[in-house]
Write a protein that holds these residues in place. Structure first.
Motif, PDB file in Angstrom:
ATOM      1  N   ALA A  93      -7.755  -2.792  -7.082  1.00 57.78           N
ATOM      2  CA  ALA A  93      -6.506  -3.322  -6.093  1.00 57.78           C
ATOM      3  C   ALA A  93      -7.470  -4.514  -6.069  1.00 57.78           C
ATOM      4  O   ALA A  93      -6.451  -5.358  -6.589  1.00 57.78           O
ATOM      5  N   SER A 139       1.132  -1.263   0.137  1.00 53.23           N
ATOM      6  CA  SER A 139       0.130   0.013   0.355  1.00 53.23           C
ATOM      7  C   SER A 139       0.251   0.740  -0.191  1.00 53.23           C
ATOM      8  O   SER A 139       0.412   1.992  -0.536  1.00 53.23           O
ATOM      9  N   TRP A 182      -5.389   4.729  -1.780  1.00 50.74           N
ATOM     10  CA  TRP A 182      -4.235   4.382  -0.040  1.00 50.74           C
ATOM     11  C   TRP A 182      -5.868   3.504   0.559  1.00 50.74           C
ATOM     12  O   TRP A 182      -6.359   2.059   0.787  1.00 50.74           O
ATOM     13  N   ASN A 183      -7.089   3.523   0.127  1.00 55.56           N
ATOM     14  CA  ASN A 183      -7.939   2.769   0.396  1.00 55.56           C
ATOM     15  C   ASN A 183      -9.345   2.167  -1.077  1.00 55.56           C
ATOM     16  O   ASN A 183     -10.074   1.833  -0.646  1.00 55.56           O
ATOM     17  N   THR A 212      -3.033  -4.896  -1.441  1.00 53.07           N
ATOM     18  CA  THR A 212      -2.978  -3.418  -0.405  1.00 53.07           C
ATOM     19  C   THR A 212      -3.544  -4.118   0.638  1.00 53.07           C
ATOM     20  O   THR A 212      -4.839  -4.608   0.658  1.00 53.07           O
ATOM     21  N   SER A 261      -4.421   0.415   9.235  1.00 56.96           N
ATOM     22  CA  SER A 261      -3.949   1.073   7.433  1.00 56.96           C
ATOM     23  C   SER A 261      -4.926   2.267   7.989  1.00 56.96           C
ATOM     24  O   SER A 261      -4.324   3.232   7.475  1.00 56.96           O
ATOM     25  N   THR A 289       1.084   3.648  -3.244  1.00 54.07           N
ATOM     26  CA  THR A 289       0.752   4.878  -3.189  1.00 54.07           C
ATOM     27  C   THR A 289       1.427   6.223  -2.997  1.00 54.07           C
ATOM     28  O   THR A 289       1.082   6.968  -3.423  1.00 54.07           O
TER      29      THR A 289
END
Lengths: 310, 279, 386
Positions: free
Chosen positions: B217, B77, B211-212, B228, B254, B81
């Motif tokens: 992903a 991640s 990231w989220n 991730t 996270s 990112t």
């Protein structure tokens, strides 16, 4: 000094509206923009165009297909589900836009200065933003459960008549989604406004206060014109995000009860991938795109129109 | 005169603290659940405090192996990112600067093409992009994902930067040009630092999205070793039974890096913005 | 190869196979259930799918076997042991163009599962012999502050599975060929009395408090914890749910039953619907390895071992074999052959089942009525078939 530094700031904000000056061309070469243009044209335009072609086919997401002209589009506008999804999308998008901007601006104004815990509170209020929308929805599902904290709270303060099955109530379920969306993004909007407010010289406000302007007049005539760039960014971002709402709906209600919270994005997903009607889903997503473009143009027209007047 | 701590300020402070407590309530559920053992997390009410709080879940999650290795998920991640955000800032800021300094039809068309790009339905592009990445041999790699996200979020980045770049005064650039500075050094030394508030907004916004991100992903990294965190969370969500205590533990893990980044950056960005406005 | 969750039954057996055949290694790729179909389809079209993967029988789902076979993504298994694992009744699940494309690995009874320990505490006698028995038990459970049944009313699969179990004795026991007649257009949902009765019964059970409070908002993930903890006595699910119940709360005992007909008719759904398929674009060596693994998996000993993990029935056991303990109340359904593959597996599109699932939620919230739901299902069917 204070006032002299603020005046050019406003002038500069307005500058793009005036005619461009020729000398500025010297500062940048066109080819600098090429990498960004190429990568976004490839990923967005070319790939979406390839996928978008299927809007005119009966492709099921796999195997062979035929071209069917505009059949898929006709189906969207003739069906109740398509219309309901459009209305829900608009409701959530505008509710989200208004909710996040009102609360975000209020919090930013309140936390801008004075309050002792302001740095701490700013971080805490921003916290929901860093969670993934899916994680957020899972937490809120606990809160909305029939025997969950929300209903027990209402019961304990004597509001039993307000208790309901939040996520499966035909009327309230769409509000439950809106609340979660606003809860999650208010912190981000607050930060955008805080950044804007940091550029407002305190002396200017003080001068207005000495002239006898009250809080609302000071905001309306001194502060707001200076944070207009923040307003444009916050409202555009929230509108676009609201029109595409997907994760929260899927995780909280799945579009239910009985399609009451179905949005264009959830329908696009369900049709293209879950029901194997890729052609219909592609057509729906093109409708969604046109809708967003039209609304964004109106929104841009409104914000720039007001700018000219002021 | 606004800096005095008056009774009104105290009232404001108290109200804000109360509002914050309400906003924080869902986090209470998150933390409480992460501190319960598996049996209690299933049986007890989600609001109840853990009978014997345990950090075991963190140990379980952090010691996972193979595809459940949260530490390697965290690394993936972070790499994806940071890589994507850096690419977006580098190419996005310079493209926005060009657009803002070269107005006219071509610049306008480029700007519109970026803005419309924000809106285009990426769902339709998934299969074509998937095939393209596979042909290039980049499927399931960090670089492939960074390219994907850079393309995906470039329109938003350019939109955010252009607004700021257009508002920037040209006086400094003109002065530097008179002093004989090259175009690229004018951009790097003068313009880019002035754009720092926009850089902050771009970094936070696009960083959060990448990231989220769960959906892309999942599709593009399935079957690879580069999974991730948001996808990894799903190894604890089963068809019939979900280990909520473990899911929420991963969610907390996270959250930490991105919250830390925000903490570190918030003052800087807000100050940076103020500096930018005052010129 | 892929499977639904980390400890997927096939993955457990694959590990054993690797131990016996050290030259074969498996890389198990878990995918969240809800997105499995989409991930699989994208991978197949991108030419990046695993060598062996999970599919479900028929054509009702995004990861259903037949559309993938039609599009040419699967290896023909007609000459393998796979064909022996079907009955005449269930062959349609894996057959396209006269060939067999998939190999089922267990046999899934769709059942009404109960926490036997809690039922005994409440003095509820299992299995139920009639609907009246069920309704009486609803009252008993309610008085004890529990609910007899757990319903995930916000999810399509649980609403659908619940309705289908009621329809087993109201539609299919009387008319086992109902699906074929519907395909020919001889009958419709709206004009079949059994379908109307099934939906009306769900509404009645809801009104009499058979389901948990707020059942219309229920989610599947909460069912197992609730039944295992005993806040609900039972629910509707595939038989394999018993395995999950035991894992969550091993202290209680659980059984699978079939929901009774109005006059005590006996009929249930059971189908070899969990299947594996081989990727037609894998290289020949891997296809060969895949075929060897499938053959190994079909050996009775390994099929039985897999069933033990999945909680379903062994694909080799079939009718008449001795069943595990939790199936004691339905063994006569198998010996008397009062069963057929799950009703919706033969329906021509996923949208029909989805219309049923969302329709049930609309019935519980009062947003729609039985006739409208059935008519909408007919409309979805005609559109898919026509």
């Amino acid at each position: 000094m204070a006032i002299s530094s603020a005046a050019p700031a406003t002038a500069r904000v307005k500058r793009p509206a005036s005619a461009p000056d020729r000398g500025s061309k010297l500062f940048a070469s066109w080819w600098w923009a090429i990498p960004a243009l190429v990568v976004s044209i490839l990923v967005h335009y070319v790939a979406v165009a390839v996928g978008g072609t299927f809007a005119f086919t009966n492709w099921k997401g796999i195997g062979a297909f035929q071209f069917v002209g505009f059949d898929n589009f006709a189906k969207i506008f003739s069906g109740d589900l398509g219309r309901g999804a459009i209305l829900n999308t608009l409701f959530l998008a505008f509710g989200f836009l208004i909710g996040t901007n009102v609360f975000g601006l209020l919090l930013a104004l309140a936390l801008n200065r004075g309050v002792k815990l302001r740095y701490f509170l700013r971080v805490v209020i921003f916290m929901p933003t860093v969670l993934s929308p899916l994680a957020v929805s899972y937490i809120w599902r606990f809160i909305y459960q029939p025997q969950g904290p929300l209903n027990s709270f209402l019961g304990s303060v004597g509001l039993e008549s307000w208790q309901r099955t939040w996520l499966a109530d035909p009327v309230s379920s769409i509000w439950t989604i809106l609340i979660v969306m606003v809860w999650q993004s208010t912190g981000l909007v607050m930060v955008i406004y805080l950044a804007g407010l940091a550029g407002v010289p305190q002396e200017l406000e003080e001068a207005a206060a000495i002239d006898g302007a009250n809080v609302f007049q000071r905001f309306r005539h001194v502060v707001f014109p200076l944070i207009r760039p923040s307003f444009v960014i916050a409202s555009t971002l929230m509108l676009i995000q609201g029109l595409r709402v997907f994760d929260q709906v899927m995780a909280l209600t799945g579009g239910g009860p009985f399609n009451a919270t179905e949005t264009l994005a959830t329908q696009v997903y369900k049709q293209t991938f879950a029901y194997g009607q890729f052609g219909y889903g592609a057509a729906l997503s093109l409708v969604l795109t046109v809708l967003i473009i039209v609304i964004s143009l109106i929104q841009m027209g409104l914000t720039s129109g007001r700018e000219r007047k002021s | 005169m606004f800096n005095r701590y008056t009774p009104a300020t105290l009232v404001r402070e108290v109200v804000l603290v109360l509002v914050t407590v309400v906003i924080l309530f869902p986090f209470y559920l998150l933390v409480v659940m992460a501190l319960k053992d598996t049996k209690e997390s299933v049986v007890s009410s989600p609001v109840a405090l853990p009978s014997s709080p345990t950090l075991e879940n963190f140990a379980t999650v952090l010691s996972g192996e193979g595809r459940n290795n949260v530490l390697s998920g965290l690394m993936n991640s972070v790499i994806i990112t940071v890589g994507s955000v850096v690419m977006l800032i580098v190419f996005g800021s310079i493209a926005a600067y060009v657009i803002s300094r070269r107005p006219g039809r071509l610049g306008g068309a480029a700007y519109v093409s970026f803005v419309v790009g924000i809106i285009l339905p990426f769902q339709l592009a998934i299969i074509p992009v998937y095939v393209a990445l596979r042909v290039l041999g980049l499927l399931g790699t960090h670089i492939g994902m960074i390219i994907l996200y850079t393309g995906l979020l470039m329109p938003l980045t350019v939109f955010l930067y252009t607004g700021f770049a257009r508002a920037l005064p040209r006086d400094y650039e003109e002065a530097a040009a008179i002093d004989g500075a090259s175009k690229i050094s004018i951009f790097l030394r003068i313009v880019f630092p002035l754009l720092s508030p926009a850089t902050g907004t771009v970094a936070i916004l696009t960083g959060l999205i990448v990231w989220n991100d769960f959906f892309n992903a999942l599709i593009f990294l399935s079957g690879s070793k580069s999974t991730t965190l948001p996808v990894m969370v799903y190894s604890f969500v089963g068809e019939n039974v979900t280990a909520w205590n473990l899911v929420f533990t991963v969610v907390i893990i996270s959250m930490i890096p991105i919250l830390a980044f925000y903490l570190f950056a918030q003052k800087k960005f807000i100050q940076g913005f103020a500096g930018g406005m005052k010129g | 190869m892929e499977a639904g969750s980390a400890e997927a039954p096939v993955a457990v057996l694959a590990q054993q196979y690797s131990k016996e055949n050290p030259d074969v290694t498996f890389d198990v790729e878990p995918v969240p259930n809800e997105q499995y179909g989409e991930v699989l389809r994208t991978q197949l079209q991108g030419g990046n799918a695993p060598d062996v993967f999970y599919v479900t029988g028929g054509q009702g789902n995004p990861h259903s076997a037949l559309p993938l076979a039609e599009a040419g993504y699967l290896v023909d298994l007609s000459k393998t042991v796979a064909k022996d694992l079907y009955t005449d009744q269930s062959r349609f699940l894996g057959e396209f163009d006269g060939k067999i494309w998939t190999q089922p690995y267990d046999f899934v009874p769709v059942t009404n599962n109960y926490n036997l320990t809690v039922a005994k505490e409440l003095g509820i006698d299992l299995p139920f012999k009639s609907v009246d028995d069920v309704l009486d038990a609803c009252g008993v459970a309610q008085k004890a502050g529990k609910s007899l049944l757990r319903l995930a009313g916000s999810t399509v699969p649980n609403n659908g599975l619940t309705t289908l179990q009621l329809a087993a004795t109201r539609v299919y026991s009387e008319d086992p060929d109902w699906n074929e007649k519907r395909l020919k257009g001889d009958v419709t949902f709206a004009d079949t009395k059994g379908w109307t009765e099934s939906l009306e019964l769900i509404v009645k059970m809801y009104k009499e408090g058979c389901f948990q409070q707020g059942a219309e908002a229920g989610v599947i993930a909460d069912n197992v914890p609730a039944i295992a903890a005993g806040t609900a006595v039972g629910g509707f699910a595939p038989g394999g749910q018993i395995g999950d119940l035991r894992r969550v709360n091993p202290d209680n005992e659980y059984v699978s039953t079939a929901f009774p007909g109005d006059k005590g008719e006996k009929y249930l759904f059971a189908s070899p619907s969990n299947m594996l398929a081989l990727n037609a674009s894998s290289d020949k060596a891997k296809q060969k390895a895949g075929l060897a693994f499938l053959a190994w998996l079909a050996e009775p000993e390994h099929a039985d071992a897999l069933a033990e993990v999945s909680g379903n029935l062994s694909i080799r056991a079939g009718a008449g074999a001795e069943l595990p303990d939790q199936y004691q109340f339905i063994s006569d359904y198998f010996s008397d052959e009062n069963y057929q593959p799950l009703g919706n597996l033969q329906w021509p599109s996923p949208e029909i089942y989805n219309t049923l699932g969302t329709g049930v939620q609309g019935l519980l919230t009062g947003q729609t009525d039985v006739e409208s739901v059935l008519k909408a299902m007919d409309a979805a069917w005609d559109q898919a078939a026509g």
